[in-house]
Design an enzyme around this catalytic site. Structure first.
Site, PDB file in Angstrom:
ATOM      1  N   ARG A 169       0.852  -1.241   0.076  1.00 30.09           N
ATOM      2  CA  ARG A 169       0.060  -0.060   0.119  1.00 30.09           C
ATOM      3  C   ARG A 169       0.770   1.346  -0.062  1.00 30.09           C
ATOM      4  O   ARG A 169       2.121   1.072   0.088  1.00 30.09           O
ATOM      5  CB  ARG A 169      -0.944   0.191   1.216  1.00 30.09           C
ATOM      6  CG  ARG A 169      -0.101  -0.065   2.418  1.00 30.09           C
ATOM      7  CD  ARG A 169      -1.007   0.513   3.742  1.00 30.09           C
ATOM      8  NE  ARG A 169      -0.068   0.198   4.872  1.00 30.09           N
ATOM      9  CZ  ARG A 169       1.077   1.101   5.362  1.00 30.09           C
ATOM     10  NH1 ARG A 169       1.073   2.343   4.727  1.00 30.09           N
ATOM     11  NH2 ARG A 169       1.348   1.067   6.280  1.00 30.09           N
ATOM     12  N   PHE A 175       0.249   1.121  12.375  1.00 30.41           N
ATOM     13  CA  PHE A 175      -0.444   0.164  13.246  1.00 30.41           C
ATOM     14  C   PHE A 175      -1.743  -0.141  13.060  1.00 30.41           C
ATOM     15  O   PHE A 175      -2.603   0.479  12.841  1.00 30.41           O
ATOM     16  CB  PHE A 175       0.027   0.604  14.894  1.00 30.41           C
ATOM     17  CG  PHE A 175      -0.542  -0.483  15.732  1.00 30.41           C
ATOM     18  CD1 PHE A 175       0.343  -1.451  15.967  1.00 30.41           C
ATOM     19  CD2 PHE A 175      -1.899  -0.376  16.400  1.00 30.41           C
ATOM     20  CE1 PHE A 175      -0.106  -2.348  17.105  1.00 30.41           C
ATOM     21  CE2 PHE A 175      -2.201  -1.510  17.068  1.00 30.41           C
ATOM     22  CZ  PHE A 175      -1.339  -2.297  17.393  1.00 30.41           C
ATOM     23  N   SER A 247      -6.142   6.517   9.372  1.00 29.97           N
ATOM     24  CA  SER A 247      -5.090   6.874   8.327  1.00 29.97           C
ATOM     25  C   SER A 247      -5.514   5.916   7.126  1.00 29.97           C
ATOM     26  O   SER A 247      -6.173   5.129   7.263  1.00 29.97           O
ATOM     27  CB  SER A 247      -3.922   5.738   8.812  1.00 29.97           C
ATOM     28  OG  SER A 247      -3.188   6.526  10.109  1.00 29.97           O
ATOM     29  N   CYS A 278       3.224   7.054  10.095  1.00 24.24           N
ATOM     30  CA  CYS A 278       3.166   7.581   8.818  1.00 24.24           C
ATOM     31  C   CYS A 278       4.011   8.848   8.628  1.00 24.24           C
ATOM     32  O   CYS A 278       3.784   9.681   7.776  1.00 24.24           O
ATOM     33  CB  CYS A 278       1.658   8.192   8.696  1.00 24.24           C
ATOM     34  SG  CYS A 278       0.376   6.861   9.055  1.00 24.24           S
TER      35      CYS A 278
END
EC number: 2.3.1.181
Length: 332
Positions: A169, A175, A247, A278
């Protein structure tokens, strides 16, 4: 009969075309994606979205395997339909005339066209897992991975240790774990009107923001959570400029999407806030429980609300939902 068969026979197609080729695709579009922008299905297969809601914690790798089976179903049918289209074109050129099919030939083609899978959303709650996006794939070190896998919050010392898994991705390290909904969205962008990848990302964000408003604050209640969120210059959904609650990261192969979004309902936030997630070192993760402490909304409640809101923004009027504990994966 496997559980997969309960969903419908047009969901599963064994692969007959060998390995899927992963292609790097750069999406460019001048289409402006706004919070009020709408798309709609332009193919009959896209008029119904199917939600497979996994209600128990499962390993992250199992979720990835399940996702890949459905992605391959989309890709295999696209490849078969493309092959038929090429053959028909070649025959027309060879005979310099339009090819007339007999009844049985037309019936076969119609059946193949009807096999095209519907859009599907898989929602999971995973065992503790740190996942790396493509931006860190060649950069992360064994030492960094060991730190992730060795981190055990004091409240989690009797629970499973986290794993680190590399994912296909976008983005960096994030997480997934208990108390968090992970939604994988599998659909063909070309079956919707004006839906490039960047607009799908915006649509996913908007669906999450809407879900956090309308999901019941208490289980079995009609009172909405009404948690107000926003977008910032950074990806994801935010409660403030410093607090991230969701996210997002997607992957696209031949216009078929995978991966999606994770929304923090009631996870142990130390899994995220003890590291840079991120790539945003100055930001922190938050959750529904932290923002609305008296709420009793669950991961399953948020999963249902998110899929319903996503369907609305995609112009889909029918949501078919099935709850599962697990889904057996069979290999050839």
């Amino acid at each position: 009969m496997s559980k997969l068969m309960l969903i419908g026979t047009n969901y599963w197609y064994p692969s007959k075309f060998g390995c899927t080729i992963f292609r790097k695709v750069r999406f460019q579009s001048t289409l402006k994606c706004t919070s009020t922008a709408r798309t709609q299905p332009i193919d009959p297969s896209a008029k119904t979205i199917r939600h497979l809601q996994f209600v128990k914690e499962i390993p992250f790798e199992t979720g990835i395997d399940i996702q890949e089976k459905f992605v391959r179903a989309h890709l295999d049918i696209k490849q078969l339909q493309s092959k038929i289209k090429r053959e028909m074109t070649n025959l027309q050129k060879e005979h310099n005339a339009e090819i007339q099919l007999n009844f049985h030939e037309q019936m076969i083609l119609d059946n193949i066209n009807q096999m095209k899978p519907n859009p599907i959303v898989l929602t999971f709650q995973f065992e503790p897992t740190y996942t790396g996006g493509k931006r860190v794939k060649k950069q992360i070190t064994d030492e960094q991975i060991a730190r992730y896998e060795g981190f055990i919050p004091s409240k989690q010392k009797y629970n499973k240790k986290p794993k680190f898994v590399q994912a296909e991705r976008g983005g960096q390290v994030t997480f997934h774990g208990p108390g968090q909904i992970v939604a994988y969205i599998i659909l063909d962008l070309k079956t919707f009107q004006n839906l490039p990848a960047k607009c799908l990302v915006s649509t996913i964000d908007n669906a999450a923001m809407n879900a956090l408003k309308v999901v019941p604050k208490f289980q079995g209640s009609d009172e909405p959570l009404n948690l107000i969120t926003q977008k910032t210059n950074d990806t994801g959904v935010w409660v403030s400029n410093q607090e991230k609650i969701a996210s997002i990261g997607i992957h696209v192969r031949r216009s078929v999407t995978s991966h999606g979004i994770c929304i923090n309902v009631d996870p142990d936030l130390s899994y995220m806030n003890s590291f840079t997630m991120c790539g945003l070192s100055e930001k922190k993760a938050t959750s529904i429980r932290e923002q609305v402490p008296d709420s009793s909304t669950s991961v399953n409640d948020v999963a249902v609300a998110f899929v319903n809101q996503l369907a609305k923004l995609l112009g889909i009027t029918t949501v078919e939902r099935i709850q599962l504990d697990d889904l057996p994966i069979y290999t050839d």
